[in-house]
Design a protein around this motif. Sequence first.
Motif, PDB file in Angstrom:
ATOM      1  N   GLN A 141      -6.276 -15.056   6.931  1.00 45.22           N
ATOM      2  CA  GLN A 141      -6.572 -13.633   7.112  1.00 45.22           C
ATOM      3  C   GLN A 141      -5.628 -12.750   6.297  1.00 45.22           C
ATOM      4  N   MET A 142      -5.497 -13.096   5.028  1.00 41.54           N
ATOM      5  CA  MET A 142      -4.697 -12.275   4.121  1.00 41.54           C
ATOM      6  C   MET A 142      -5.285 -10.876   4.000  1.00 41.54           C
ATOM      7  N   PHE A 143      -6.600 -10.799   4.079  1.00 39.98           N
ATOM      8  CA  PHE A 143      -7.277  -9.521   3.920  1.00 39.98           C
ATOM      9  C   PHE A 143      -7.842  -9.076   5.271  1.00 39.98           C
ATOM     10  N   GLY A 144      -7.533  -7.848   5.654  1.00 43.85           N
ATOM     11  CA  GLY A 144      -7.951  -7.328   6.945  1.00 43.85           C
ATOM     12  C   GLY A 144      -9.456  -7.129   7.039  1.00 43.85           C
ATOM     13  N   ALA A 145      -9.987  -7.219   8.244  1.00 42.98           N
ATOM     14  CA  ALA A 145     -11.426  -7.060   8.458  1.00 42.98           C
ATOM     15  C   ALA A 145     -11.895  -5.669   8.041  1.00 42.98           C
ATOM     16  N   ASP A 146     -11.083  -4.647   8.287  1.00 44.86           N
ATOM     17  CA  ASP A 146     -11.477  -3.288   7.899  1.00 44.86           C
ATOM     18  C   ASP A 146     -11.534  -3.141   6.389  1.00 44.86           C
ATOM     19  N   PHE A 147     -10.593  -3.753   5.695  1.00 39.88           N
ATOM     20  CA  PHE A 147     -10.593  -3.714   4.231  1.00 39.88           C
ATOM     21  C   PHE A 147     -11.808  -4.446   3.672  1.00 39.88           C
ATOM     22  N   LEU A 148     -12.125  -5.610   4.216  1.00 40.48           N
ATOM     23  CA  LEU A 148     -13.279  -6.365   3.742  1.00 40.48           C
ATOM     24  C   LEU A 148     -14.584  -5.625   4.031  1.00 40.48           C
ATOM     25  N   ALA A 149     -14.647  -4.927   5.157  1.00 41.53           N
ATOM     26  CA  ALA A 149     -15.835  -4.125   5.454  1.00 41.53           C
ATOM     27  C   ALA A 149     -16.008  -3.014   4.416  1.00 41.53           C
ATOM     28  N   TRP A 150     -14.891  -2.432   3.994  1.00 38.91           N
ATOM     29  CA  TRP A 150     -14.941  -1.413   2.935  1.00 38.91           C
ATOM     30  C   TRP A 150     -15.373  -2.035   1.608  1.00 38.91           C
ATOM     31  N   LEU A 151     -14.870  -3.234   1.301  1.00 37.62           N
ATOM     32  CA  LEU A 151     -15.249  -3.903   0.061  1.00 37.62           C
ATOM     33  C   LEU A 151     -16.747  -4.171  -0.020  1.00 37.62           C
ATOM     34  N   ALA A 152     -17.388  -4.357   1.116  1.00 35.26           N
ATOM     35  CA  ALA A 152     -18.822  -4.669   1.127  1.00 35.26           C
ATOM     36  C   ALA A 152     -19.641  -3.584   0.439  1.00 35.26           C
ATOM     37  N   GLY A 153     -19.173  -2.365   0.449  1.00 32.31           N
ATOM     38  CA  GLY A 153     -19.886  -1.275  -0.208  1.00 32.31           C
ATOM     39  C   GLY A 153     -19.279  -0.845  -1.529  1.00 32.31           C
ATOM     40  N   PHE A 154     -18.333  -1.611  -2.040  1.00 29.15           N
ATOM     41  CA  PHE A 154     -17.604  -1.210  -3.241  1.00 29.15           C
ATOM     42  C   PHE A 154     -18.475  -1.291  -4.489  1.00 29.15           C
ATOM     43  N   ALA A 155     -18.301  -0.307  -5.375  1.00 28.98           N
ATOM     44  CA  ALA A 155     -18.945  -0.324  -6.694  1.00 28.98           C
ATOM     45  C   ALA A 155     -17.973   0.258  -7.709  1.00 28.98           C
TER      46      ALA A 155
END
Length: 434
Positions: free
Chosen positions: A99-113
């Motif tokens: 879990q190097m990357f937080g769940a909130d950060f990964l949720a944000w990445l899901a919409g990244f462009a």
Amino acid sequence: MAMTDIASRTYDHGWRLDPIVRSLLDTDFYKLLMLQMIWRQHRDVDVTFALINRTTHVRVADVVDEGELRAQLDHARGVRFAKKELIWLAGNTFYGKTQMFGADFLAWLAGFALPDYELRKADGQYVLSFHGPWTHTTMWEIPALAIVNELRSRAAMKDRGRFELDVLYARAKARLWHKVERLRDLPDLALSDFGTRRRHGFLWQRWCVEALKEGLGKRFIGTSNVLLAMEGDIEAIGTNAHELPMVLAALARSDAQVAAAPYRVLEEWRDHYGGNLLIVLPDTFGTTAFLAASPEWVADWTGFRPDSAPPIRGGEQIIDWWRSKGRDPAGKLLIFSDGMDLESIEATYRHFDGRVRMSFGWGTNLTNDFRGCAPFEGAGLEPISLVCKVVAANGRPAVKLSDNPAKATGDPAEIQRYLRIFGQAGRSETPVMV
């Protein structure tokens, strides 16, 4: 990874739009580590990155077609993180940590462009820049470099015959394998692939990683390329880069705050990461100045990555500093990654063997060494020193001094200001090695 016939792929495609960036994981691991910290602490900062060709005699805009470049940049803007990629980032172990990357950060990445870009030509070069939130523009650095470098390679090979390409890749493979055989003589070698940013092409980088994995075994410890790490079940390698102190110094409101910026970066980094990720990059504004004013706690970090001084000289300087702080260098780590190739890896390894822990990041000379391999004239396959650097933060100019003045970037007046703050000690101009 399945073995790829690169010559056939090169010949058969005829250079229809073959996307260079097919995944946002096709980037260096340190970009994701830095991005998480930027997203948590500096998401309100606007940053501009710009392409800089240090090899000025190579007129990239005369070689790379503007329409093709725009098509590749536009395609990259349409790429999103795949669900399986985010699941891998969430569940994989990096540097021994889950879990190097937080769940909130990964949720944000899901919409990244990737954001928009600005492109024009000037004096045979492309003026390519990216302006917007730091959380977004930072992710253009590696794709932009990979796109321009691969388009340049494609242009050099366009209209070449099937057998010419076969010979080209056969010679390049033989050259790399010769290097691998020599590196086997270094029993405690720890080497990783750092070659994404200036690679000949994605398929070639993948072949190089496959060759190192088979040829070096446990001596090959990983790759900075996150996509290749995922696909090949290889360790993802990387820590942090010059952009962090460059941005924080640009945002500073006084000379004293500029001088403190490199240490503020480390304090923020320490709040997010630990262990073998506690690696100091000291040369943004000069290693000598950094060490002279460094807080005592920096000596307790895992290691340093000397990036712009000659490796032996830079390593000795840091070892002397550790000793002056009462630390035993034998338990510390030095990561060498600036322009390394067979001879410099061998010389550096033998110089420091038994005195300090070492790791080598092998970049351009791993993934883009085609010098003399082409069976045709005017090949245009030699690597160039192409970088994508921070040039402004919240509209304020950004500067990198470096231990090598030939690598300095920024407005000349601001460079002079930073030199008054940090001094010239320890800076020595040497040819820039790709």
